[in-house]
Design an enzyme around this catalytic site. Structure first.
Site, PDB file in Angstrom:
ATOM      1  N   SER A 188       0.793  -1.226   0.000  1.00 43.09           N
ATOM      2  CA  SER A 188       0.000   0.000   0.000  1.00 43.09           C
ATOM      3  C   SER A 188       0.830   1.283   0.000  1.00 43.09           C
ATOM      4  O   SER A 188       0.305   2.347  -0.273  1.00 43.09           O
ATOM      5  CB  SER A 188      -0.965   0.025   1.190  1.00 43.09           C
ATOM      6  OG  SER A 188      -0.261   0.233   2.393  1.00 43.09           O
ATOM      7  N   LYS A 210       0.803   4.692   6.784  1.00 34.84           N
ATOM      8  CA  LYS A 210       0.102   5.517   5.797  1.00 34.84           C
ATOM      9  C   LYS A 210       0.610   6.960   5.873  1.00 34.84           C
ATOM     10  O   LYS A 210       1.330   7.350   6.780  1.00 34.84           O
ATOM     11  CB  LYS A 210      -1.415   5.507   6.051  1.00 34.84           C
ATOM     12  CG  LYS A 210      -2.048   4.147   6.105  1.00 34.84           C
ATOM     13  CD  LYS A 210      -2.030   3.417   4.786  1.00 34.84           C
ATOM     14  CE  LYS A 210      -2.688   2.047   4.917  1.00 34.84           C
ATOM     15  NZ  LYS A 210      -2.516   1.224   3.757  1.00 34.84           N
TER      16      LYS A 210
END
Length: 177
Positions: free
Chosen positions: A41, A81
């Site tokens: 990701s 993230k």
């Protein structure tokens, strides 16, 4: 007499080693941590299996910071993230063009793998509640992040810290941008 001096020298070495071990334990407990990237990701900037040094000292998350979110969230595992929005920000995504907006301004995101085309279930625009963050992976079309109702907004209190250094692989050692 020589034996006493050598015993004192040995005790000084042991004392120094114990002190160093205690200091190191305190630093790794309260100051820094090492985490491993799990998944794709955050491609292309961070790759599966890389190890990162995380600053665990209290700080105010800033836009663009790569943060690690505690596994106590509903998602159930550590999340690495990027901070896109903070409390009070309005986040919008145009899934036709792949552009992310914060407070009406299109974000320049040179770190992303591709434009943001993947819709995860949250309807936009959204306003980030105070004390919360809107986070996204850099590989937007292969990332479970705040666009998903499963994760949604993340509490600033769930941030374990900011990724500051890539430790491995050694040929990519350096700061994280």
């Amino acid at each position: 007499m020589n034996r006493t001096k050598s015993n004192l020298g040995l005790l000084e070495w042991v004392d120094s080693l114990v002190f160093a071990a205690v200091v190191l334990a305190l630093v790794f407990t309260f100051g820094v941590r090492i985490v491993q990237v799990d998944g794709s990701s955050m491609n292309p900037g961070l790759v599966n299996g890389e190890r990162l040094l995380l600053s665990s000292l209290p700080y105010e998350p800033e836009y663009g910071d790569v943060v690690v979110i505690d596994s106590y969230t509903n998602y159930g595992k550590l999340l690495i993230k990027r901070v896109i929005g903070k409390g009070g920000d309005v986040i919008d995504i145009d899934f036709d063009t792949g552009v992310v907006y914060r407070n009406g301004q299109a974000l320049e995101e040179p770190y992303t793998a591709a434009p943001t085309y993947l819709y995860e279930g949250v309807d936009f625009p959204v306003t980030v509640p105070e004390g919360m963050l809107f986070i996204m992976g850099d590989n937007r079309n292969d990332s479970k992040d705040s666009r998903s109702p499963e994760i949604g907004f993340v509490s600033e209190g769930d941030v374990l810290g900011r990724a500051i250094l890539r430790l491995t692989p050694f040929d990519k050692f350096g700061s994280i941008s």
